[in-house]
Design a protein around this motif. Sequence first.
Motif, PDB file in Angstrom:
ATOM      1  N   THR A  83     -16.892  36.168 -10.528  1.00  0.00           N
ATOM      2  CA  THR A  83     -16.227  37.400 -10.122  1.00  0.00           C
ATOM      3  C   THR A  83     -17.208  38.323  -9.402  1.00  0.00           C
ATOM      4  O   THR A  83     -18.265  38.664  -9.937  1.00  0.00           O
ATOM      5  N   GLY A  84     -16.872  38.668  -8.187  1.00  0.00           N
ATOM      6  CA  GLY A  84     -17.731  39.532  -7.394  1.00  0.00           C
ATOM      7  C   GLY A  84     -18.904  38.840  -6.721  1.00  0.00           C
ATOM      8  O   GLY A  84     -19.642  39.478  -5.964  1.00  0.00           O
ATOM      9  N   ALA A  85     -19.084  37.549  -6.983  1.00  0.00           N
ATOM     10  CA  ALA A  85     -20.211  36.814  -6.405  1.00  0.00           C
ATOM     11  C   ALA A  85     -19.917  36.408  -4.974  1.00  0.00           C
ATOM     12  O   ALA A  85     -18.772  36.131  -4.604  1.00  0.00           O
ATOM     13  N   LYS A  86     -20.957  36.363  -4.155  1.00  0.00           N
ATOM     14  CA  LYS A  86     -20.846  35.817  -2.801  1.00  0.00           C
ATOM     15  C   LYS A  86     -21.019  34.305  -2.886  1.00  0.00           C
ATOM     16  O   LYS A  86     -22.050  33.817  -3.342  1.00  0.00           O
ATOM     17  N   VAL A  87     -19.998  33.590  -2.425  1.00  0.00           N
ATOM     18  CA  VAL A  87     -19.974  32.132  -2.518  1.00  0.00           C
ATOM     19  C   VAL A  87     -19.802  31.545  -1.133  1.00  0.00           C
ATOM     20  O   VAL A  87     -18.929  31.970  -0.366  1.00  0.00           O
ATOM     21  N   LEU A  96      -9.423  28.356  -5.309  1.00  0.00           N
ATOM     22  CA  LEU A  96      -9.672  28.566  -6.736  1.00  0.00           C
ATOM     23  C   LEU A  96     -10.855  29.500  -6.961  1.00  0.00           C
ATOM     24  O   LEU A  96     -10.836  30.325  -7.890  1.00  0.00           O
ATOM     25  N   LEU A  97     -11.876  29.374  -6.141  1.00  0.00           N
ATOM     26  CA  LEU A  97     -13.015  30.291  -6.233  1.00  0.00           C
ATOM     27  C   LEU A  97     -12.571  31.722  -5.910  1.00  0.00           C
ATOM     28  O   LEU A  97     -12.977  32.682  -6.570  1.00  0.00           O
ATOM     29  N   HIS A  98     -11.747  31.849  -4.884  1.00  0.00           N
ATOM     30  CA  HIS A  98     -11.217  33.163  -4.509  1.00  0.00           C
ATOM     31  C   HIS A  98     -10.382  33.753  -5.652  1.00  0.00           C
ATOM     32  O   HIS A  98     -10.505  34.944  -5.980  1.00  0.00           O
ATOM     33  N   ALA A  99      -9.538  32.930  -6.266  1.00  0.00           N
ATOM     34  CA  ALA A  99      -8.705  33.397  -7.374  1.00  0.00           C
ATOM     35  C   ALA A  99      -9.543  33.818  -8.573  1.00  0.00           C
ATOM     36  O   ALA A  99      -9.117  34.649  -9.374  1.00  0.00           O
ATOM     37  N   ARG A 100     -10.736  33.243  -8.673  1.00  0.00           N
ATOM     38  CA  ARG A 100     -11.654  33.588  -9.763  1.00  0.00           C
ATOM     39  C   ARG A 100     -12.334  34.936  -9.518  1.00  0.00           C
ATOM     40  O   ARG A 100     -13.040  35.448 -10.377  1.00  0.00           O
ATOM     41  N   GLY A 101     -12.132  35.498  -8.338  1.00  0.00           N
ATOM     42  CA  GLY A 101     -12.701  36.807  -8.025  1.00  0.00           C
ATOM     43  C   GLY A 101     -13.922  36.761  -7.142  1.00  0.00           C
ATOM     44  O   GLY A 101     -14.575  37.786  -6.918  1.00  0.00           O
ATOM     45  N   ALA A 102     -14.251  35.576  -6.611  1.00  0.00           N
ATOM     46  CA  ALA A 102     -15.425  35.438  -5.752  1.00  0.00           C
ATOM     47  C   ALA A 102     -15.116  35.893  -4.324  1.00  0.00           C
ATOM     48  O   ALA A 102     -13.973  35.814  -3.864  1.00  0.00           O
ATOM     49  N   VAL A 130     -25.196  30.417   8.123  1.00  0.00           N
ATOM     50  CA  VAL A 130     -25.217  31.518   7.154  1.00  0.00           C
ATOM     51  C   VAL A 130     -26.640  32.062   7.078  1.00  0.00           C
ATOM     52  O   VAL A 130     -27.614  31.293   7.153  1.00  0.00           O
ATOM     53  N   ALA A 131     -26.773  33.372   6.897  1.00  0.00           N
ATOM     54  CA  ALA A 131     -28.086  34.019   6.858  1.00  0.00           C
ATOM     55  C   ALA A 131     -28.872  33.635   5.599  1.00  0.00           C
ATOM     56  O   ALA A 131     -28.297  33.222   4.587  1.00  0.00           O
ATOM     57  N   ASP A 132     -30.178  33.808   5.686  1.00  0.00           N
ATOM     58  CA  ASP A 132     -31.050  33.569   4.540  1.00  0.00           C
ATOM     59  C   ASP A 132     -30.656  34.471   3.367  1.00  0.00           C
ATOM     60  O   ASP A 132     -30.270  35.631   3.557  1.00  0.00           O
ATOM     61  N   ALA A 133     -30.771  33.920   2.150  1.00  0.00           N
ATOM     62  CA  ALA A 133     -30.578  34.689   0.915  1.00  0.00           C
ATOM     63  C   ALA A 133     -29.247  35.443   0.907  1.00  0.00           C
ATOM     64  O   ALA A 133     -29.153  36.565   0.413  1.00  0.00           O
ATOM     65  N   HIS A 134     -28.211  34.812   1.427  1.00  0.00           N
ATOM     66  CA  HIS A 134     -26.897  35.453   1.513  1.00  0.00           C
ATOM     67  C   HIS A 134     -26.077  35.277   0.249  1.00  0.00           C
ATOM     68  O   HIS A 134     -25.309  36.169  -0.133  1.00  0.00           O
ATOM     69  N   ALA A 135     -26.213  34.128  -0.417  1.00  0.00           N
ATOM     70  CA  ALA A 135     -25.214  33.719  -1.401  1.00  0.00           C
ATOM     71  C   ALA A 135     -25.729  33.716  -2.834  1.00  0.00           C
ATOM     72  O   ALA A 135     -26.892  33.394  -3.102  1.00  0.00           O
ATOM     73  N   ASP A 136     -24.811  34.041  -3.755  1.00  0.00           N
ATOM     74  CA  ASP A 136     -25.073  33.862  -5.181  1.00  0.00           C
ATOM     75  C   ASP A 136     -24.781  32.421  -5.601  1.00  0.00           C
ATOM     76  O   ASP A 136     -25.384  31.920  -6.557  1.00  0.00           O
ATOM     77  N   PHE A 137     -23.837  31.790  -4.904  1.00  0.00           N
ATOM     78  CA  PHE A 137     -23.496  30.392  -5.160  1.00  0.00           C
ATOM     79  C   PHE A 137     -23.320  29.677  -3.823  1.00  0.00           C
ATOM     80  O   PHE A 137     -22.735  30.237  -2.890  1.00  0.00           O
ATOM     81  N   VAL A 138     -23.799  28.451  -3.754  1.00  0.00           N
ATOM     82  CA  VAL A 138     -23.413  27.512  -2.705  1.00  0.00           C
ATOM     83  C   VAL A 138     -22.702  26.371  -3.417  1.00  0.00           C
ATOM     84  O   VAL A 138     -23.243  25.782  -4.362  1.00  0.00           O
TER      85      VAL A 138
END
Length: 263
Positions: free
Chosen positions: A51-55, A68-74, A108-116
Motif C-alpha cells: 500500500t502506497g509503494a512504488k512498484v 492486483l498490485l494496484h488493488a492492493r494500494g500500490a 525507469v529512473a535509478d532508485a525509483h521503486a520500492d518493489f520490482v
Amino acid sequence: MTTTPPPPTPPAPSARARSFNTAAAEYAAHRPSYPPALFDAIEELAGRSLTGAKVVDVGAGTGISTSLLHARGADVLAVEPGGGMAAEFRRGLPHIPIVRGSGNALPVADAHADFVTYAQAWHWTDTAHSVPEALRVLRPGGALALWWNTDALDIDWIAEGTDRAGRFFGVDIAAEKRGAAERLDRVDPSGRLDLTLRKVRWSRRVPLDTHLGNIGSHSLLLVTPEERRTAFLEEERAHLLKVFPDGIVEETYDVLLVCATKP
C-alpha cells in the motif's frame, strides 16, 4: 513398418516470447490470477506494505498481476515489451500507466521503486542484464519479487496431463517443474541476490473451455502448427471429461515466489 515421427525441434525462446502478442485477448481471458496470500507473502518477505509503494511490474502482459498490485494500494508502473500484450493491457486497464520496454533495459529512473515485480516473466530476461537493472531501479531496502503459477504435480490428473504434454512436445516438463524450486541459481546465476523461496498453494474452478484456453495460451502451443495444436487440445478435452464429467475443472497451483531485498 511405420514409425511415429518425433516431435518438432522446440522453437527459439525469442519466437515463443513474441507468440503472446497474437493471442493477447485469449491470454487475458483464460490465464489464472494469483491469490491474496501471495501478496501477503511478498509483504512479509519484503518487510513492508504494498500500500502506497512504488512498484514497477515488468513483463506485465495483459495486466493480471498489475491489476492486483494496484488493488492492493500500490502505485504501479507497468513495463511490457510486446505490442499486442500492451494493447490488451490498455484496453483492460486504461487508468494504469504502461510503458514499452523489457527487464534487460528498464525505462525507469535509478532508485525509483520500492518493489520490482515479475509475474510469469523473469525467465524471458537475460539475467546478466535484468539483475543489475532491477538493483539499479530499486531504492535501498526495496524488494525484487518474482513469481510463477506452477501446476500442483502431486494431484494425479494434473501430473497425467503434464506427462501427456511432455510426450507431445518431446520435453520432460514434469522434471523441469519439479526441479524449479531447487534451482535458485537459474534465477540469479551471478549470485548477487540473496534469494528467499516461498510456495503458496491455491485453486480455481473453471469451465473446461477456460481450462483448455489456458493451456492453449502457453507459448509452446502458440508456436505449434494449428492443426497439430487443435488435435492436442481435442485429445485433452476427451481425457478431462473423464475426470470432470460436469465440465468444471478444479485447477490447483503452487505459486513459486522468489524475493530478494536490495541492501
